[in-house]
Design a protein around this motif. Structure first.
Motif, PDB file in Angstrom:
ATOM      1  N   ASP A  92     -54.546 -41.324  18.280  1.00 32.42           N
ATOM      2  CA  ASP A  92     -55.665 -41.390  19.110  1.00 32.42           C
ATOM      3  C   ASP A  92     -54.911 -39.262  19.151  1.00 32.42           C
ATOM      4  OD1 ASP A  92     -53.715 -42.124  20.483  1.00 32.42           O
ATOM      5  OD2 ASP A  92     -55.159 -43.513  21.924  1.00 32.42           O
ATOM      6  N   SER A  93     -53.830 -39.079  18.927  1.00 29.54           N
ATOM      7  CA  SER A  93     -53.470 -38.028  19.551  1.00 29.54           C
ATOM      8  C   SER A  93     -54.348 -36.891  18.505  1.00 29.54           C
ATOM      9  CB  SER A  93     -52.239 -37.806  19.077  1.00 29.54           C
ATOM     10  OG  SER A  93     -52.378 -37.132  18.009  1.00 29.54           O
ATOM     11  N   ILE A 131     -48.506 -52.332   9.395  1.00 28.26           N
ATOM     12  CA  ILE A 131     -49.239 -51.196   9.817  1.00 28.26           C
ATOM     13  C   ILE A 131     -50.195 -50.005   9.146  1.00 28.26           C
ATOM     14  CG2 ILE A 131     -48.801 -49.176  11.535  1.00 28.26           C
ATOM     15  CD1 ILE A 131     -46.590 -50.725  12.997  1.00 28.26           C
ATOM     16  N   GLY A 132     -48.994 -49.531   7.845  1.00 32.12           N
ATOM     17  CA  GLY A 132     -49.455 -48.671   7.555  1.00 32.12           C
ATOM     18  C   GLY A 132     -51.282 -49.158   6.652  1.00 32.12           C
ATOM     19  N   THR A 133     -51.033 -50.044   5.854  1.00 30.57           N
ATOM     20  CA  THR A 133     -51.480 -51.083   5.655  1.00 30.57           C
ATOM     21  C   THR A 133     -53.260 -51.082   6.183  1.00 30.57           C
ATOM     22  OG1 THR A 133     -49.824 -52.133   3.832  1.00 30.57           O
ATOM     23  CG2 THR A 133     -53.002 -53.047   4.124  1.00 30.57           C
ATOM     24  N   VAL A 192     -64.006 -40.745  12.716  1.00 35.11           N
ATOM     25  CA  VAL A 192     -63.030 -40.596  12.844  1.00 35.11           C
ATOM     26  C   VAL A 192     -62.066 -41.253  14.157  1.00 35.11           C
ATOM     27  CG1 VAL A 192     -60.765 -38.481  12.709  1.00 35.11           C
ATOM     28  CG2 VAL A 192     -62.984 -38.660  10.885  1.00 35.11           C
ATOM     29  N   GLU A 193     -62.938 -40.524  14.878  1.00 36.28           N
ATOM     30  CA  GLU A 193     -62.501 -40.694  16.257  1.00 36.28           C
ATOM     31  C   GLU A 193     -62.367 -42.225  16.496  1.00 36.28           C
ATOM     32  OE1 GLU A 193     -64.175 -39.648  21.175  1.00 36.28           O
ATOM     33  OE2 GLU A 193     -65.176 -39.483  19.401  1.00 36.28           O
ATOM     34  N   GLN A 194     -63.516 -43.480  15.761  1.00 37.91           N
ATOM     35  CA  GLN A 194     -63.103 -44.295  16.359  1.00 37.91           C
ATOM     36  C   GLN A 194     -62.308 -45.679  15.178  1.00 37.91           C
ATOM     37  OE1 GLN A 194     -68.126 -45.442  14.587  1.00 37.91           O
ATOM     38  NE2 GLN A 194     -68.214 -45.924  16.726  1.00 37.91           N
ATOM     39  N   ALA A 195     -62.382 -44.718  14.438  1.00 40.97           N
ATOM     40  CA  ALA A 195     -61.180 -45.356  12.978  1.00 40.97           C
ATOM     41  C   ALA A 195     -59.907 -45.220  13.627  1.00 40.97           C
ATOM     42  CB  ALA A 195     -61.342 -44.265  11.613  1.00 40.97           C
ATOM     43  N   LEU A 196     -59.546 -43.926  14.582  1.00 33.44           N
ATOM     44  CA  LEU A 196     -57.790 -43.363  15.044  1.00 33.44           C
ATOM     45  C   LEU A 196     -58.122 -44.466  16.309  1.00 33.44           C
ATOM     46  CD1 LEU A 196     -57.665 -39.788  13.889  1.00 33.44           C
ATOM     47  CD2 LEU A 196     -56.539 -41.896  13.267  1.00 33.44           C
ATOM     48  N   GLN A 197     -59.170 -44.611  16.843  1.00 38.90           N
ATOM     49  CA  GLN A 197     -59.371 -45.401  18.353  1.00 38.90           C
ATOM     50  C   GLN A 197     -58.474 -47.014  17.656  1.00 38.90           C
ATOM     51  OE1 GLN A 197     -62.449 -44.924  20.498  1.00 38.90           O
ATOM     52  NE2 GLN A 197     -61.535 -43.222  21.558  1.00 38.90           N
ATOM     53  N   ARG A 257     -55.304 -49.526  18.592  1.00 34.19           N
ATOM     54  CA  ARG A 257     -55.155 -50.157  19.171  1.00 34.19           C
ATOM     55  C   ARG A 257     -54.332 -51.635  18.297  1.00 34.19           C
ATOM     56  NH1 ARG A 257     -60.200 -48.934  20.672  1.00 34.19           N
ATOM     57  NH2 ARG A 257     -61.367 -50.117  18.739  1.00 34.19           N
ATOM     58  N   ALA A 258     -54.221 -51.291  17.609  1.00 32.00           N
ATOM     59  CA  ALA A 258     -54.355 -52.470  16.060  1.00 32.00           C
ATOM     60  C   ALA A 258     -52.561 -51.837  16.532  1.00 32.00           C
ATOM     61  CB  ALA A 258     -54.720 -52.247  14.890  1.00 32.00           C
ATOM     62  N   THR A 259     -52.063 -51.190  15.685  1.00 30.85           N
ATOM     63  CA  THR A 259     -50.908 -50.637  16.095  1.00 30.85           C
ATOM     64  C   THR A 259     -49.379 -51.070  16.904  1.00 30.85           C
ATOM     65  OG1 THR A 259     -50.876 -48.622  13.916  1.00 30.85           O
ATOM     66  CG2 THR A 259     -49.259 -48.428  15.165  1.00 30.85           C
ATOM     67  N   GLU A 260     -50.856 -50.723  17.917  1.00 34.48           N
ATOM     68  CA  GLU A 260     -50.140 -50.823  19.549  1.00 34.48           C
ATOM     69  C   GLU A 260     -49.704 -52.330  19.879  1.00 34.48           C
ATOM     70  OE1 GLU A 260     -52.945 -49.743  22.582  1.00 34.48           O
ATOM     71  OE2 GLU A 260     -51.924 -47.609  22.993  1.00 34.48           O
TER      72      GLU A 260
END
Length: 439
Positions: A218-219, A399-401, A417-422, A426-429
């Motif tokens: 989310d950077s 993670i990548g998938t 885009v903002e929703q997708a990256l947020q 969270r999923a990656t964390e």
């Protein structure tokens, strides 16, 4: 009284010989991807079986995402369904460390291990030993239609920028004539859309993780890169871009339906081949575009053949993979299919071959792209991982998938885009916490 029919001695001897040969034959199952180079390999089955009459080949040819899922499940459970697996520079060191792959030491002298490109060899080794043999290698670069560029008066510099590419795509986008300004991977998958997207994020100055393994999805750099990608494809891409992976975009570009395509160097042979491409005589190429930094702007990958430790047919599998990745195999393809069809990016001798140099004007350019990609230094800010278009940790496949699905959702408009990256953050964390990277 029952009569017994006796076969003539010569017939009986022949029958016994045939039975003995059938008994001696070993069938090996080869799992591979439905890319063109592998389809050619499958078409040469007869050549291999004639040279190795004691071995027969059973092919399982799958779409890339499906193949990865099938092979990963099989090897993790030691299912033993495959004797040869087509895997890449991501899987090899991880699976080798877990003891899932057969080490490929003591290869025959005529295999010429030293002829393999060093960057490719290093990527397929664990603790200095090869655990897969490279079938073809690639980086990424930009292809474009010279006829369209010339008509528009566009001159391509040695190193294009992404801002220039967006401007060119806008000028050349012509949906009324079924020509998209640009084609890029949109199909979700860690090796599909995220292979390209990761290089885009890299050159925009982003990274997957900081030095403490905190995700940075989310950077501002990710926001800028993904926003750029979504707008570019929605404004100037082909219809249904979110369904297009490598093969689909190659088909579009080859049929004249893309003005620009940024993807694998390994596609060059096919789109330069007039029997496979309608734009073979109108084709230009340049380095992969850059934004904030050239670091990580082009990837490094090799599709390779490996033998799972679970295979009970190790020797026959070794015979096959050494044949399919040999210098002699490359010459066989050159002679039977044409020199633009040989598997690229694996052997120095390929690039020294006059036949290949004459047929492939892109050869030295693609080789330089492969040799300049640095998996140990692919991001503007330091990162803790090895890999250009992937992160070399076991968790990255999931993670990548997952992130790829969210990026595809942003492309289709199901998320901003903002929703997708947020959501991706969270999923990656959560994944990294469960895996013990984070407290």
């Amino acid at each position: 009284m029952r009569l017994t029919r006796h076969l003539p001695l010569t017939t009986l001897t022949a029958a016994i010989a045939v039975a003995g040969q059938a008994q001696a034959q070993t069938e090996i199952t080869v799992g591979t991807v439905n890319n063109n180079d592998m389809v050619i390999m499958q078409s040469l089955t007869e050549a291999f079986e004639q040279a190795h009459p004691d071995i027969t080949l059973d092919w399982v040819v799958l779409e890339e995402n499906v193949l990865r899922q099938r092979l990963t499940t099989d090897i993790a459970t030691q299912g033993g369904q495959f004797d040869v697996m087509t895997i890449g520079t991501y899987e090899v060191p991880i699976w080798a460390e877990r003891g899932w792959l057969t080490p490929l030491d003591e290869l025959p002298a005529d295999y010429r291990v030293d002829d393999l490109l060093q960057t490719v060899r290093d990527g397929l080794s664990h603790e200095g030993t090869l655990h897969a043999l490279p079938f073809y290698g690639e980086s990424s670069m930009m292809y474009y239609r010279t006829d369209l560029f010339d008509e528009a008066g566009i001159e391509v510099p040695e190193q294009p920028s992404w801002e220039q590419v967006r401007e060119w795509a806008g000028q050349l986008h012509d949906p009324d004539n079924e020509v998209a300004g640009i084609c890029l991977r949109g199909k979700p998958g860690w090796g599909e859309n995220m292979a390209f997207v990761s290089t885009l994020v890299n050159t925009f100055g982003g990274r997957w993780f900081d030095m403490e393994w905190n995700p940075e999805l989310d950077s501002p750099e990710w926001q800028e890169a993904i926003g750029f990608y979504v707008d570019l494809l929605n404004d100037y891409g082909p219809p249904g871009a979110s369904s297009n992976g490598f093969n689909e975009n190659q088909a579009l570009f080859s049929s004249g339906k893309c003005a620009i395509w940024v993807d694998a160097t390994s596609a060059a042979g096919r789109i330069y081949n007039p029997s496979e491409s309608q734009v073979a005589d109108r084709l230009g190429f340049a380095q992969a575009p850059v934004a904030e930094t050239p670091k990580g702007s082009h990837w490094l990958w090799s599709w390779a053949l490996a033998i799972p430790a679970s295979s009970e047919k190790q020797q026959a599998a070794r015979e096959f993979i050494t044949w399919a990745t040999s210098r002699e195999y490359i010459e066989l393809v050159g002679e039977t299919e044409g020199w633009t069809s040989v598997p690229p990016g694996t052997r120095e001798s390929t690039y020294a071959n006059e036949n290949y140099q004459q047929a492939a004007p892109f050869a030295d350019f693609a080789l330089e792209a492969m040799q300049s990609a640095d998996p140990t230094d692919s991001t503007l800010e330091p990162s803790p991982y090895i890999g250009v278009q992937f992160v070399g940790i076991p968790e990255f496949q999931s993670i990548g998938t997952q992130v790829g699905q969210m990026v595809a959702a942003a492309l289709t408009g199901d998320m901003t885009v903002e929703q997708a990256l947020q959501s991706a953050q969270r999923a990656t964390e959560r994944t990294m916490q469960r895996a013990g990277y984070l407290d």
